[in-house]
Write a protein that holds these residues in place. Sequence first.
Motif, PDB file in Angstrom:
ATOM      1  N   LYS A   1       0.830  -1.210   0.000  1.00 51.70           N
ATOM      2  CA  LYS A   1       0.000   0.000   0.000  1.00 51.70           C
ATOM      3  C   LYS A   1       0.861   1.255   0.000  1.00 51.70           C
ATOM      4  N   ILE A   2       1.976   1.192   0.718  1.00 48.76           N
ATOM      5  CA  ILE A   2       2.884   2.330   0.751  1.00 48.76           C
ATOM      6  C   ILE A   2       3.500   2.566  -0.629  1.00 48.76           C
ATOM      7  N   MET A   3       3.923   1.485  -1.284  1.00 46.56           N
ATOM      8  CA  MET A   3       4.487   1.597  -2.630  1.00 46.56           C
ATOM      9  C   MET A   3       3.478   2.218  -3.588  1.00 46.56           C
ATOM     10  N   GLN A   4       2.231   1.799  -3.480  1.00 44.18           N
ATOM     11  CA  GLN A   4       1.192   2.339  -4.350  1.00 44.18           C
ATOM     12  C   GLN A   4       0.974   3.817  -4.077  1.00 44.18           C
ATOM     13  N   LEU A   5       0.997   4.180  -2.791  1.00 41.90           N
ATOM     14  CA  LEU A   5       0.833   5.579  -2.417  1.00 41.90           C
ATOM     15  C   LEU A   5       1.969   6.421  -2.987  1.00 41.90           C
ATOM     16  N   VAL A   6       3.186   5.909  -2.895  1.00 47.95           N
ATOM     17  CA  VAL A   6       4.348   6.626  -3.418  1.00 47.95           C
ATOM     18  C   VAL A   6       4.226   6.833  -4.928  1.00 47.95           C
ATOM     19  N   ASP A   7       3.874   5.769  -5.644  1.00 49.02           N
ATOM     20  CA  ASP A   7       3.768   5.863  -7.099  1.00 49.02           C
ATOM     21  C   ASP A   7       2.656   6.815  -7.532  1.00 49.02           C
ATOM     22  N   ASP A   8       1.522   6.755  -6.831  1.00 47.66           N
ATOM     23  CA  ASP A   8       0.364   7.558  -7.220  1.00 47.66           C
ATOM     24  C   ASP A   8       0.474   9.010  -6.774  1.00 47.66           C
ATOM     25  N   LYS A   9       1.011   9.225  -5.572  1.00 43.29           N
ATOM     26  CA  LYS A   9       0.944  10.544  -4.959  1.00 43.29           C
ATOM     27  C   LYS A   9       2.286  11.245  -4.814  1.00 43.29           C
ATOM     28  N   LEU A  10       3.336  10.479  -4.565  1.00 38.01           N
ATOM     29  CA  LEU A  10       4.623  11.102  -4.274  1.00 38.01           C
ATOM     30  C   LEU A  10       5.386  11.504  -5.518  1.00 38.01           C
ATOM     31  N   MET A  11       5.541  10.571  -6.445  1.00 40.69           N
ATOM     32  CA  MET A  11       6.416  10.810  -7.586  1.00 40.69           C
ATOM     33  C   MET A  11       6.047  12.046  -8.408  1.00 40.69           C
ATOM     34  N   PRO A  12       4.762  12.359  -8.611  1.00 44.56           N
ATOM     35  CA  PRO A  12       4.450  13.558  -9.397  1.00 44.56           C
ATOM     36  C   PRO A  12       4.907  14.857  -8.738  1.00 44.56           C
ATOM     37  N   HIS A  13       5.215  14.813  -7.434  1.00 45.10           N
ATOM     38  CA  HIS A  13       5.545  16.035  -6.699  1.00 45.10           C
ATOM     39  C   HIS A  13       7.015  16.107  -6.309  1.00 45.10           C
ATOM     40  N   VAL A  14       7.797  15.126  -6.710  1.00 42.80           N
ATOM     41  CA  VAL A  14       9.211  15.079  -6.338  1.00 42.80           C
ATOM     42  C   VAL A  14      10.065  14.948  -7.588  1.00 42.80           C
ATOM     43  N   ASN A  15      11.106  15.760  -7.668  1.00 43.73           N
ATOM     44  CA  ASN A  15      12.079  15.612  -8.745  1.00 43.73           C
ATOM     45  C   ASN A  15      13.035  14.502  -8.325  1.00 43.73           C
ATOM     46  N   PHE A  16      12.581  13.261  -8.494  1.00 41.42           N
ATOM     47  CA  PHE A  16      13.352  12.140  -7.973  1.00 41.42           C
ATOM     48  C   PHE A  16      14.607  11.895  -8.799  1.00 41.42           C
ATOM     49  N   ARG A  17      14.568  12.250 -10.066  1.00 42.56           N
ATOM     50  CA  ARG A  17      15.780  12.129 -10.880  1.00 42.56           C
ATOM     51  C   ARG A  17      16.879  13.043 -10.332  1.00 42.56           C
ATOM     52  N   ARG A  18      16.507  14.278 -10.002  1.00 38.35           N
ATOM     53  CA  ARG A  18      17.486  15.199  -9.437  1.00 38.35           C
ATOM     54  C   ARG A  18      17.965  14.700  -8.079  1.00 38.35           C
ATOM     55  N   MET A  19      17.044  14.189  -7.267  1.00 40.49           N
ATOM     56  CA  MET A  19      17.403  13.676  -5.953  1.00 40.49           C
ATOM     57  C   MET A  19      18.423  12.538  -6.071  1.00 40.49           C
ATOM     58  N   THR A  20      18.169  11.617  -7.006  1.00 42.72           N
ATOM     59  CA  THR A  20      19.072  10.479  -7.183  1.00 42.72           C
ATOM     60  C   THR A  20      20.415  10.920  -7.737  1.00 42.72           C
ATOM     61  N   SER A  21      20.393  11.852  -8.689  1.00 43.14           N
ATOM     62  CA  SER A  21      21.652  12.320  -9.283  1.00 43.14           C
ATOM     63  C   SER A  21      22.513  13.040  -8.252  1.00 43.14           C
ATOM     64  N   LEU A  22      21.893  13.827  -7.389  1.00 44.13           N
ATOM     65  CA  LEU A  22      22.642  14.532  -6.361  1.00 44.13           C
ATOM     66  C   LEU A  22      23.221  13.566  -5.331  1.00 44.13           C
ATOM     67  N   ALA A  23      22.447  12.540  -4.988  1.00 43.29           N
ATOM     68  CA  ALA A  23      22.937  11.546  -4.032  1.00 43.29           C
ATOM     69  C   ALA A  23      24.079  10.726  -4.627  1.00 43.29           C
ATOM     70  N   THR A  24      24.025  10.488  -5.943  1.00 45.16           N
ATOM     71  CA  THR A  24      25.065   9.708  -6.613  1.00 45.16           C
ATOM     72  C   THR A  24      26.345  10.504  -6.809  1.00 45.16           C
ATOM     73  N   GLY A  25      26.211  11.816  -7.041  1.00 49.92           N
ATOM     74  CA  GLY A  25      27.389  12.655  -7.216  1.00 49.92           C
ATOM     75  C   GLY A  25      27.882  12.674  -8.654  1.00 49.92           C
ATOM     76  N   PRO A  26      29.147  13.046  -8.886  1.00 51.75           N
ATOM     77  CA  PRO A  26      29.689  13.186 -10.239  1.00 51.75           C
ATOM     78  C   PRO A  26      29.563  11.930 -11.090  1.00 51.75           C
ATOM     79  N   ALA A  27      29.548  10.765 -10.468  1.00 54.36           N
ATOM     80  CA  ALA A  27      29.465   9.511 -11.234  1.00 54.36           C
ATOM     81  C   ALA A  27      28.151   9.387 -11.989  1.00 54.36           C
ATOM     82  N   TRP A  28      27.133  10.154 -11.589  1.00 54.06           N
ATOM     83  CA  TRP A  28      25.837  10.091 -12.268  1.00 54.06           C
ATOM     84  C   TRP A  28      25.972  10.428 -13.746  1.00 54.06           C
TER      85      TRP A  28
END
Length: 209
Positions: free
Chosen positions: A57-84
């Motif tokens: 249920k949490i995964m479904q909530l994240v996919d339906d509600k969270l992802m449209p409001h979060v720049n997750f690509r930017r979040m992941t790239s920043l966490a990965t650093g220059p190697a991204w």
Amino acid sequence: MNRRQGLTVLGAACLSLGVGAAWASEEAPEAFVKRITNDTLETIKADKALRNGDIAKIMQLVDDKLMPHVNFRRMTSLATGPAWRKATPEQQGRLQTEFKTLLVRTYAGALSQVSDQVVVVKPLRAGQEDKNLVVNTEVRGKGDPIQLDYRLEKTPGQGAGWMIFDLNVLGVWLIENYRTQFTKEINAGGIDALIASLVARNKTNAKAS
């Protein structure tokens, strides 16, 4: 403030970012954060499955509600650093998928701790830019208030609005925390080693849930 309380707040926050109706482009950043956090707390309090950490249920909530409001690509790239920038599109996609799974599974159990908390949004600091704007809040309930800050960017064009790309819990920014961990993995074996490590951690978390 102990680690369990910190995980409680971050767990709620990680699932709170997308709850509620679509925002208007003119919505103030403080109003955006106040709306989504209050909506989220009420949603969690009213849903026993979410409070009990129901992963599906949490995964479904994240996919339906969270992802449209979060720049997750930017979040992941920043966490990965220059190697991204050196990663292939396939590697970038796998990193995003595994990182999202890691965050959700890591903090799902903390949702069961949400009870009487309320979120107080502090006045916005002047002079901030729309591409890197911080909204400071406090989560208040039993015990001392817990610092919870959101780093936002404003997206341009049609459907413009605020997007979240980092969180600060108890003085620790999520991206900075994970970048330290990810850098060690990348230095030891490259992007594929980081992906493999995330996969292994997610499998371990899945068995424990």
